[in-house]
Design an enzyme around this catalytic site. Structure first.
Site, short mmCIF file in Angstrom:
data_model
loop_
_atom_site.label_atom_id
_atom_site.label_comp_id
_atom_site.label_asym_id
_atom_site.label_seq_id
_atom_site.Cartn_x
_atom_site.Cartn_y
_atom_site.Cartn_z
N HIS A 133 -8.60 7.89 3.05
CA HIS A 133 -7.98 9.21 3.12
C HIS A 133 -9.06 10.28 2.98
O HIS A 133 -10.07 10.09 2.32
CB HIS A 133 -6.91 9.40 2.04
N CYS A 150 0.84 -1.21 0.00
CA CYS A 150 0.00 0.00 0.00
C CYS A 150 0.87 1.26 0.00
O CYS A 150 1.68 1.47 0.92
CB CYS A 150 -0.92 -0.02 1.22
N HIS A 165 -3.49 0.83 8.43
CA HIS A 165 -4.18 0.58 7.17
C HIS A 165 -5.67 0.29 7.38
O HIS A 165 -6.04 -0.65 8.08
CB HIS A 165 -3.54 -0.58 6.42
N THR A 220 -9.00 5.72 -5.89
CA THR A 220 -7.92 5.04 -6.62
C THR A 220 -6.89 4.44 -5.68
O THR A 220 -6.18 3.51 -6.06
CB THR A 220 -7.20 6.02 -7.57
N ASP A 280 -1.21 16.48 -1.87
CA ASP A 280 -1.57 15.60 -2.99
C ASP A 280 -0.64 15.88 -4.17
O ASP A 280 -0.35 17.04 -4.49
CB ASP A 280 -3.03 15.83 -3.40
N HIS A 333 -9.59 14.04 1.61
CA HIS A 333 -9.06 15.14 0.81
C HIS A 333 -9.47 16.45 1.49
O HIS A 333 -10.66 16.68 1.73
CB HIS A 333 -9.67 15.16 -0.60
N CYS A 392 0.50 3.40 3.15
CA CYS A 392 1.22 2.82 4.30
C CYS A 392 2.70 3.15 4.18
O CYS A 392 3.35 3.47 5.19
CB CYS A 392 1.03 1.31 4.35
P1 AMP Z 1 -8.61 8.96 -4.46
O1 AMP Z 1 -8.80 9.09 -5.95
O2 AMP Z 1 -9.71 9.53 -3.63
O3 AMP Z 1 -8.26 7.54 -4.07
O4 AMP Z 1 -7.37 9.87 -4.10
C1 AMP Z 1 -6.06 9.43 -4.20
C2 AMP Z 1 -5.20 10.65 -4.28
O5 AMP Z 1 -3.87 10.29 -3.98
C3 AMP Z 1 -5.17 11.33 -5.66
O6 AMP Z 1 -5.64 12.64 -5.55
C4 AMP Z 1 -3.70 11.25 -6.06
O7 AMP Z 1 -3.29 12.41 -6.74
C5 AMP Z 1 -3.02 11.09 -4.73
N1 AMP Z 1 -1.74 10.41 -4.71
C6 AMP Z 1 -1.45 9.22 -5.24
N2 AMP Z 1 -0.18 8.88 -4.98
C7 AMP Z 1 0.34 9.90 -4.24
C8 AMP Z 1 1.61 10.15 -3.65
N3 AMP Z 1 2.62 9.28 -3.76
N4 AMP Z 1 1.79 11.32 -2.96
C9 AMP Z 1 0.78 12.20 -2.86
N5 AMP Z 1 -0.45 12.01 -3.39
C10 AMP Z 1 -0.66 10.88 -4.07
ZN ZN Z 2 -2.30 1.27 3.64
#
Ligand code: AMP
Ligand code: ZN
Length: 113
Positions: free
Chosen positions: A99, A5, A47, A94, A31, A101, A8
């Protein structure tokens, strides 16, 4: 799940992120693909895959996440902000580590589309 993950790994500082807040329970970082001038993700250090996995024994984390978001927003002097939890792919999730936002710095429409 923890082993593969990405969030994580960010919580464990095994991969870099731009951390803006941390306490015993949560960590918050910028983000990578910001959708607003302020776009911060607040995650539990342990997690949990989706909001569907929040239950009677771990639900305190939801309050901790929202409290952290509020503290961060106050620190940034945001006039207002939007908190979003996407749950499952149909809602745009995704990364399957729950999380929140924190979005701010612009106007947001309603309904969100
Ligand atoms: P979600 O689509 O709600 O699952 O949001 C996942 C978010 O994680 C997206 O806005 C991505 O831009 C962000 N994201 C993915 N990988 C990373 C990372 N390594 N560092 C910071 N943000 C990330
Ligand atoms: Zn995790």
């Amino acid at each position: 799940m923890t082993g593969s993950c990405i969030f994580c790994k960010i919580a464990a500082k095994e991969i870099p992120s731009d951390i803006v807040f941390e306490n015993a329970d949560v960590i918050a970082f910028k983000d990578l693909s910001p959708q607003a001038p302020t776009h911060i993700l607040i995650i539990p250090k342990t997690h949990i895959s989706t909001t569907e996995d929040i239950n009677d024994s771990n639900s305190n984390i939801a309050g901790r996440m929202i409290f952290a978001a509020s503290e961060i927003a106050k620190g940034l002097k945001l006039e207002g902000y939007r908190l979003v939890f996407n749950c499952n792919e149909i809602a745009g999730q995704t990364v399957f580590h729950v999380h929140c936002h924190l979005l701010g710095g612009r106007n947001f429409g309603w309904p969100p589309g």
